[in-house]
Design a protein around this motif. Structure first.
Motif: not given
Ligand code: GLU
Length: 441
Positions: A11-16, A58-63, A244-249
């Motif tokens: 329901t959203g992107y991964i954040h810190v 995508e985010d997990l792969t990037w990491l 959180l908005g600015v802290l999405a991966l």
């Protein structure tokens, strides 16, 4: 066999904040040679979006947090219904018809009387006739799990010994009136069936854990080891959620943060272990101990990611960044020198562009009034042809002899005139990259 899972709702992107959850579960699996499952908690068909599923991957792969397999809750609904049926047969499941407004009123009354706002189980006392009537009037009700009102205890990997009085917790709703299976039931069924051995999640889930333990026991499943990490706050202890908005991966990635800068900080923040730059996953995993983490809220400053990124970049050698450098238009024979000159003078790789623009197009010169004549004189003495590593010393020696200037009064105005900056890389190394400036004159 250790089995862990990271279970985001798409329901959203991964954040810190949920990155910590992902990372800890990943490291526990890898440290023990186990399995790391990416579980997509998509039982909510309205809020779940395919675009977020792709984004999470995508985010997990990037990491570099590679999962061993993906499970999707939306494909397992039948299993949850079976489990619900089992609970129903056991008498641990009951239908309730209170509307949200009615529940709210009950809560307010309880609070007014100084009592904890726990569901009063009124539905348990309904006669069959009353139920039939409610069903006719209101349609299907929600399904609640009847907790055994005893203490629920576990040894938490981070919080230590936990004991929660089930009487202080409302019987959880596991199925909504519209039939939608809720996370609590789905999660219990999955953790049990998939043999999950360790669950790390945020401390906002502690009460969920208490109820989930009872549901697991009712269904006859093995209860995993739980650990609840503290929640992240901003640098002043303020709730992170507002930001959180600015802290999405993906935003951090966009801003040039490097995976290992983020991982090095997140894998240790809030633990008794020092935060050090790591450049390999293995180092992060080897030194990771879940019980070194504390229960106090963990302060996080997004700005710390940038010096760490800068330090990470300094560990890279040319082949690591050759693609980026080529993309800027740096000629191959200048790439090594360009990297040598810039690597210690950048915070993110995005800063390379500024340096290359400066070298290739020339900087806006900075010339103080009192240096104007001196600079004219010096510029006239710049050698013809391509610059090389000796150009700076030959030229400045000649300028020194001609003008009598030395030390800072000699070098600084020349640096400012050529680069427009008071600080930066060694001028001897910069000169061979500056040939275009000369050509411009
Ligand atoms: N989907 C849940 C969440 O994102 C998972 C919690 C859990 O780890 O069980 O909060």
């Amino acid at each position: 066999m250790t089995i862990t899972r990271f279970a985001p709702s798409p329901t959203g992107y991964i954040h810190v904040g949920n990155l910590r959850t992902a990372l800890m579960n990943y490291m526990i699996a890898r440290k023990n040679g186990g399995t790391f499952i990416l579980r997509i908690d998509d039982t909510d068909p309205i809020r779940s979006k395919e675009e977020y599923v792709d984004g999470l991957k995508e985010d997990l792969t990037w990491l570099g947090l590679h999962w061993d397999r993906v499970e999707r809750q939306s494909e397992r609904l039948e299993k949850y219904r079976e489990a619900a049926e089992k609970l129903r047969e056991m008498g641990r499941f009951y239908e309730a018809w209170e509307t949200p407004t009615e529940l709210d009123l009950k809560r307010k009354k309880q609070l007014n009387m100084g009592k904890p706002p726990v569901y009063d189980r009124a539905a348990l006392n309904l006669t069959e006739a009353e139920k039939t009537k409610l069903r006719e009037e209101r349609g299907p009700g929600v399904w609640r799990f009847r907790l055994d009102q005893e203490r629920i205890e576990w040894k938490d990997g981070i919080l230590g010994d936990i004991s929660i009085d089930a009487a202080s917790v409302s019987d959880p709703v596991l199925i909504r009136a519209d039939g939608q299976i809720l996370y609590t039931l789905a999660s219990v069924v999955d953790d049990t069936e998939m043999g999950v051995t360790n669950v790390v999640r945020g401390s906002d889930h502690v009460t969920n854990t208490a109820t989930q333990i009872q549901i697991m026991q009712a269904l006859g499943g093995a209860v995993p080891t739980f650990a609840h990490h503290s929640l992240l706050t901003g640098p002043q202890g303020e709730a992170l959620s507002k930001r959180l908005g600015v802290l999405a991966l993906r935003d951090l990635r966009e801003r040039g943060v490097q995976p290992f800068a983020l991982l090095s900080i997140m894998a240790r923040l809030g633990s008794s272990d020092p935060i050090e730059l790591r450049t390999e996953m293995k180092q992060l995993i080897d030194g990771f101990e879940i019980n070194h983490f504390g229960s106090a809220p963990t302060k996080f400053d997004v700005e710390d990611l940038f010096p760490m990124t800068s330090r990470y970049l300094q560990t890279l050698s040319l082949p690591d960044v050759a693609g980026e450098i080529k993309a800027l238009g740096v000629p191959d024979d200048k790439a090594a020198l360009f990297w040598q000159v810039t690597r210690e003078n950048i915070t993110t790789l995005q800063d390379l562009r500024g340096w290359w623009d400066m070298f290739s197009k020339g900087a806006e010169p900075m010339i103080a009034d009192e240096d104007k004549e001196f600079i004219d004189e010096a510029m006239a003495m710049l050698p013809e042809g391509e610059f090389d590593e000796t150009t700076w010393s030959t030229w400045t020696t000649a300028v020194k002899e001609k003008t009598g200037r030395k030390g800072k009064t000699l070098f600084m105005p020349l640096r400012l005139a050529l680069t427009g900056q008071a600080q930066g890389p060694e001028m001897a190394a910069v000169m061979p990259l500056l040939k275009v400036v000369k050509a411009r004159r």
